[in-house]
Design a protein around this motif. Sequence first.
Motif, PDB file in Angstrom:
ATOM      1  N   THR A 349       0.830  -1.210   0.000  1.00  0.00           N
ATOM      2  CA  THR A 349       0.000   0.000   0.000  1.00  0.00           C
ATOM      3  C   THR A 349       0.861   1.255   0.000  1.00  0.00           C
ATOM      4  O   THR A 349       0.615   2.203  -0.753  1.00  0.00           O
ATOM      5  N   LEU A 352       2.569   1.740  -3.475  1.00  0.00           N
ATOM      6  CA  LEU A 352       1.666   2.282  -4.492  1.00  0.00           C
ATOM      7  C   LEU A 352       1.364   3.760  -4.243  1.00  0.00           C
ATOM      8  O   LEU A 352       1.330   4.567  -5.181  1.00  0.00           O
ATOM      9  N   SER A 355       4.467   5.753  -5.149  1.00  0.00           N
ATOM     10  CA  SER A 355       4.614   5.838  -6.598  1.00  0.00           C
ATOM     11  C   SER A 355       3.629   6.835  -7.196  1.00  0.00           C
ATOM     12  O   SER A 355       3.963   7.590  -8.120  1.00  0.00           O
ATOM     13  N   ALA A 356       2.412   6.852  -6.662  1.00  0.00           N
ATOM     14  CA  ALA A 356       1.416   7.805  -7.157  1.00  0.00           C
ATOM     15  C   ALA A 356       1.832   9.243  -6.862  1.00  0.00           C
ATOM     16  O   ALA A 356       1.703  10.131  -7.719  1.00  0.00           O
ATOM     17  N   TRP A 376       0.834   4.536 -15.935  1.00  0.00           N
ATOM     18  CA  TRP A 376       1.079   3.141 -15.605  1.00  0.00           C
ATOM     19  C   TRP A 376       2.319   2.949 -14.742  1.00  0.00           C
ATOM     20  O   TRP A 376       2.517   1.882 -14.154  1.00  0.00           O
ATOM     21  N   ILE A 378       2.748   4.193 -11.955  1.00  0.00           N
ATOM     22  CA  ILE A 378       2.287   4.073 -10.568  1.00  0.00           C
ATOM     23  C   ILE A 378       2.227   2.606 -10.155  1.00  0.00           C
ATOM     24  O   ILE A 378       2.626   2.235  -9.038  1.00  0.00           O
ATOM     25  N   LEU A 379       1.758   1.752 -11.045  1.00  0.00           N
ATOM     26  CA  LEU A 379       1.676   0.319 -10.758  1.00  0.00           C
ATOM     27  C   LEU A 379       2.968  -0.404 -11.112  1.00  0.00           C
ATOM     28  O   LEU A 379       3.416  -1.301 -10.377  1.00  0.00           O
ATOM     29  N   ALA A 380       3.597  -0.011 -12.214  1.00  0.00           N
ATOM     30  CA  ALA A 380       4.746  -0.758 -12.719  1.00  0.00           C
ATOM     31  C   ALA A 380       5.982  -0.586 -11.848  1.00  0.00           C
ATOM     32  O   ALA A 380       6.746  -1.543 -11.650  1.00  0.00           O
ATOM     33  N   LEU A 383       5.973  -2.824  -8.677  1.00  0.00           N
ATOM     34  CA  LEU A 383       5.921  -4.251  -9.016  1.00  0.00           C
ATOM     35  C   LEU A 383       7.204  -4.740  -9.666  1.00  0.00           C
ATOM     36  O   LEU A 383       7.622  -5.888  -9.452  1.00  0.00           O
TER      37      LEU A 383
END
Length: 740
Positions: A349, A352, A355-356, A376, A378-380, A383
């Motif tokens: 959490t 993410l 990153s956002a 993208w 934000i998710l990549a 991960l």
Amino acid sequence: MHWDGVQDTTTTASNRPLWPPRPIAVAALAAVFGAVSAQLGGVLGVAVAFAPILAAAVWRRPLGACSLAWPASLAAYAPLPTPPPPPAAGPVLVSGEVVSRLVLDDLRGSARCVVARGYSRVLCVFARSVRLHPGDRVRALGRLTPRRGRDVTAAVVDVPAGGVLDVERAMSVASGTEALRLALHDGLVRSVPGRSGRLLAQLVLGHGGDVDLDIADAHRATGLSHLLAVSGAHVSLLAAMLTLLVHGRRRRARPPWTVLVAVSVYSAITGFDPPVVRALVAFALLLAAQRAGRHLPAVAALAAPGVLTAVLQPRDVTSASFALSYAAVAGLALAPVPSRGTGARRVLTYALQASAWATLATAPFTLHLFGQVAPWTILATPLLSPLVAAMLALGLVSAGLGALGVAAPWLTHPLRLMADGYMVSVETLARLPGAPVFAICQPPWLLLVACGVAGAVLLVLRPDRAGVAGTCLLVSLAYFVPWPQSGPARLDLLDVGHGQACILRLREGHNVVVDCGSQGNPRRAADAVAANLAPRRRIDLLVLTHRDADHTAGVPSLLRRTRIVAAVLPAEMAGSPVDHALRRAGSRVRTIAAGEAFEPLPDVRLLRPDGVDSTASNDLGLWVLATLDHGLRALLPGDAGEPAVRAFLASPESTHVDVLLMPHHGRPHAAAAPLLAAVEPHLALVSGGEPGTRCPAAAAAGRQGVHLLETAHVGRIVLEATSPPRLVLERPEPLLPAAK
């Protein structure tokens, strides 16, 4: 520092900060302001840089902190005499000092660096086996090509194999670290050859082999370029892995000084770029704070490396990497720490959210510099970061063993699998909708200033996360407002080497691009088109005259840089890879068969001559007839050969034009003279040519009394449709012998 009651995660048991935040923040702002002022304003900028010092004296603020504006401005202001012009194109003897790191291009089998002598600088391209270090003195024979670039002043010199006559090695720390980097690079690409090895060399060591164009574009589209090039993220990951390796799973273990030494050596090998300096200094301060039992304020962690960069490397202050790095870290500092959840869920959490916030903080800069934002990431980023960490650790081990000549097949296969999986993941993300989101226009600077002032007022009223988010969104939204295009209609013929890329700016504000390709370097054409689209950043119509690579190879890369609304191709290109790429990107595609003609936009007429007695792709291409302001007409026939030109001359479309782009890059053409006589242009243009010589079409143009310009001689050619028309050349027109 607190944001909505959330304390910094770096806080320890002691409430005493390692460094008071306010003085170092003022010092960083003063130093950066001084460095920027000196670069933008010269002597006036140096004088303006003293304003913070005077203000500090009047208002009794930290005078010592503000006084850093003085050394920063003086360091940044380094006026140099105008360098001498380069010699004429042809064989030259290069003798000078290497002033840049060697960039190994494994894809093309070359190595390049900048060589300087006095105030003259040339980019030398050597064979792949050449190894040069900063400070080395080199003498070499090569062939010079005049060219203007970002990193070189005068020219490019291609040195063939065996062209290096003498190398005098320098003994310095920079030379030693460069030798170590090159040895590690060679060991890594020997262990993992091919496409995967080039990716690993770039990701692990930086300044390594150039990765494939599609991989670089996919990173750009997904906002993952910071993972591909060595950045602060790599330094942070390496420091975390080394600390974990030393202490195991002990939660409150302090990183030893040996970890700082190891990270410093890695930073020296990969180059002290602004993001690397920021991460290294922040890690050193964090280590010192933990040793002293104090906490490190986020402001101090950001400001301290900013001061060092402004004073020691002031030219880096205005670089894109400096702005993006500090904006990203500022965004990370704003991310709230979840108060609930299990360990893994809480970490994910937070990752993410961080990153956002980093994406939001960097959005105004990516929109201004690159005309896009990549949601993208934000998710990549969270991960793929563990996979990058694994490749970084194993890649360094493999590179070290390879440099020592030790074969490690037990590392080769896992590294290849990880590199291939990473590339597949990035390419898959790059095909998703919104990868990336393109800006509509480049807003005027007055609007940006107004948005900045409004954002400052918002921060004063709401000095919290909501205020920061509102400021970033306010500035970013300015790039999505369809501002009208100002200035006259014009024709831009771009300098892309052997290839063609032309931009037509119509009076209604539409951008029409005719061809996008460059032989051997497709990215050059895409970069040139994307850089010259402003103020509107989208392409309303793309016309591809025929399927040859020197006219179409840059289209896939261009699709990753801007939006293409519609495209027109010859019927023979239906079902081609370029056609599929355009349709996947959402462009409306239409094909034209022989004998067809239509107007996709006002003042733009596309046609294909009928009755062409040839099956060559050049002869089956499209012709573009555009009308700009004040009735100025331009004809662009692509690479039409003699059969296509004669068919055009026999059609009713053969009328007078003001500007003619000579067919087939000005090569020998029996129908060139009849074409010039029929359309009677005032100006003829050639996309390409050879430096130092006139193209064969120049003789035919000279006999007709038509002035001819070649991009190889004058660079980018801009013809503004004013009354009278205005011609702007990137470089002065050289004096060349008349063509026979």
